[in-house]
Design a protein around this motif. Sequence first.
Motif, PDB file in Angstrom:
ATOM      1  N   LEU A 141       0.770  -1.188   0.088  1.00 13.45           N
ATOM      2  CA  LEU A 141      -0.119   0.123  -0.092  1.00 13.45           C
ATOM      3  C   LEU A 141       0.802   1.268  -0.086  1.00 13.45           C
ATOM      4  O   LEU A 141       1.633   1.563   1.064  1.00 13.45           O
ATOM      5  CB  LEU A 141      -0.977  -0.017   1.208  1.00 13.45           C
ATOM      6  N   THR A 143      -0.105   4.416  -0.756  1.00 12.91           N
ATOM      7  CA  THR A 143      -1.190   5.651  -0.856  1.00 12.91           C
ATOM      8  C   THR A 143      -0.252   6.883  -0.123  1.00 12.91           C
ATOM      9  O   THR A 143       0.694   6.550   1.008  1.00 12.91           O
ATOM     10  CB  THR A 143      -2.444   5.276  -0.443  1.00 12.91           C
ATOM     11  N   GLU A 150      -4.194   7.752   4.225  1.00  8.35           N
ATOM     12  CA  GLU A 150      -4.025   6.674   5.525  1.00  8.35           C
ATOM     13  C   GLU A 150      -5.613   5.966   5.734  1.00  8.35           C
ATOM     14  O   GLU A 150      -5.482   4.807   5.828  1.00  8.35           O
ATOM     15  CB  GLU A 150      -3.861   7.555   6.751  1.00  8.35           C
ATOM     16  N   ALA A 153      -5.526   3.380   2.730  1.00 10.89           N
ATOM     17  CA  ALA A 153      -4.768   2.300   3.089  1.00 10.89           C
ATOM     18  C   ALA A 153      -5.306   1.376   4.191  1.00 10.89           C
ATOM     19  O   ALA A 153      -5.261  -0.011   4.028  1.00 10.89           O
ATOM     20  CB  ALA A 153      -3.330   2.656   3.444  1.00 10.89           C
ATOM     21  N   HIS A 154      -5.972   1.988   5.056  1.00  9.06           N
ATOM     22  CA  HIS A 154      -6.583   1.124   6.298  1.00  9.06           C
ATOM     23  C   HIS A 154      -7.510   0.339   5.711  1.00  9.06           C
ATOM     24  O   HIS A 154      -7.779  -0.789   5.961  1.00  9.06           O
ATOM     25  CB  HIS A 154      -7.065   2.246   7.360  1.00  9.06           C
ATOM     26  N   ALA A 157      -6.263  -2.410   3.307  1.00  8.10           N
ATOM     27  CA  ALA A 157      -5.553  -3.390   3.884  1.00  8.10           C
ATOM     28  C   ALA A 157      -6.514  -4.403   4.914  1.00  8.10           C
ATOM     29  O   ALA A 157      -6.428  -5.679   4.799  1.00  8.10           O
ATOM     30  CB  ALA A 157      -4.704  -2.852   5.165  1.00  8.10           C
ATOM     31  N   THR A 168       1.515  -4.922   2.873  1.00  7.25           N
ATOM     32  CA  THR A 168       2.661  -4.209   3.607  1.00  7.25           C
ATOM     33  C   THR A 168       2.387  -2.669   3.460  1.00  7.25           C
ATOM     34  O   THR A 168       1.464  -2.503   2.449  1.00  7.25           O
ATOM     35  CB  THR A 168       4.066  -4.325   3.102  1.00  7.25           C
ATOM     36  N   ARG A 169       2.885  -1.862   4.006  1.00  6.54           N
ATOM     37  CA  ARG A 169       2.692  -0.224   3.760  1.00  6.54           C
ATOM     38  C   ARG A 169       4.076   0.003   3.577  1.00  6.54           C
ATOM     39  O   ARG A 169       5.290  -0.105   4.219  1.00  6.54           O
ATOM     40  CB  ARG A 169       1.928   0.209   5.024  1.00  6.54           C
ATOM     41  N   ARG A 195       9.808  -1.077   3.998  1.00  7.45           N
ATOM     42  CA  ARG A 195       8.135  -1.397   4.312  1.00  7.45           C
ATOM     43  C   ARG A 195       7.941  -2.373   5.274  1.00  7.45           C
ATOM     44  O   ARG A 195       8.862  -3.053   5.243  1.00  7.45           O
ATOM     45  CB  ARG A 195       7.623  -1.473   2.905  1.00  7.45           C
TER      46      ARG A 195
END
Length: 196
Positions: A141, A143, A150, A153-154, A157, A168-169, A195
């Motif tokens: 992710l 972003t 955020e 992404a949340h 995820a 992963t971020r 990451r």
Amino acid sequence: MAIEASLEGLVEALRRLPGVGVKSAQRMAYHLLQHDREGARRIADSLQQAVARLRHCELCHTFTEKPVCSICLDASRDRHQLAVVETPADQAALERTGSYRGLYFVLMGRLSPLDGIGPSGIGARELLDRATDGTVEEVILATNFTAEGEATAHVLAEALQSRGVRVTRLARGVPIGSELEYVDLGTIAHAFVDRR
């Protein structure tokens, strides 16, 4: 002084660009018309060609002139990794680092409930289908580190992890509140390496 309709139309068109207000749009319009008419023609022609020729890649949604973009067709790319970015500009920034050799999924935006943009507005269903195709092993992710990025992404995820996808971020080496397009390449490269 009355402004000519065609000049007013040009100023209004230029104001559609991000960060361009009335004064900046007027300066650009007057400059092009007074000092660089050939430049104005080139901009107009380039815009017409881009609008007529560019479309979204059938696999990753970035801009391309063909049904599938050159990155998705590149056999040397790691098909087990899929980086999720908000815009083609973010994708281009990651490509310039030379540190990522996987594939992409371009959301063409981010979640923004106040603007009425939910998961369907950013292609979440298409992302889930692609990420669970049996080839992708890791979704990164990537972003932006803004409130909307955020949140995006949340939500992504959670949806991906519920389907058993490793997520992963980007590491926090990228400053919070920044957009990838404007972050220096070294920071982006380190964020990829670190990451989580």
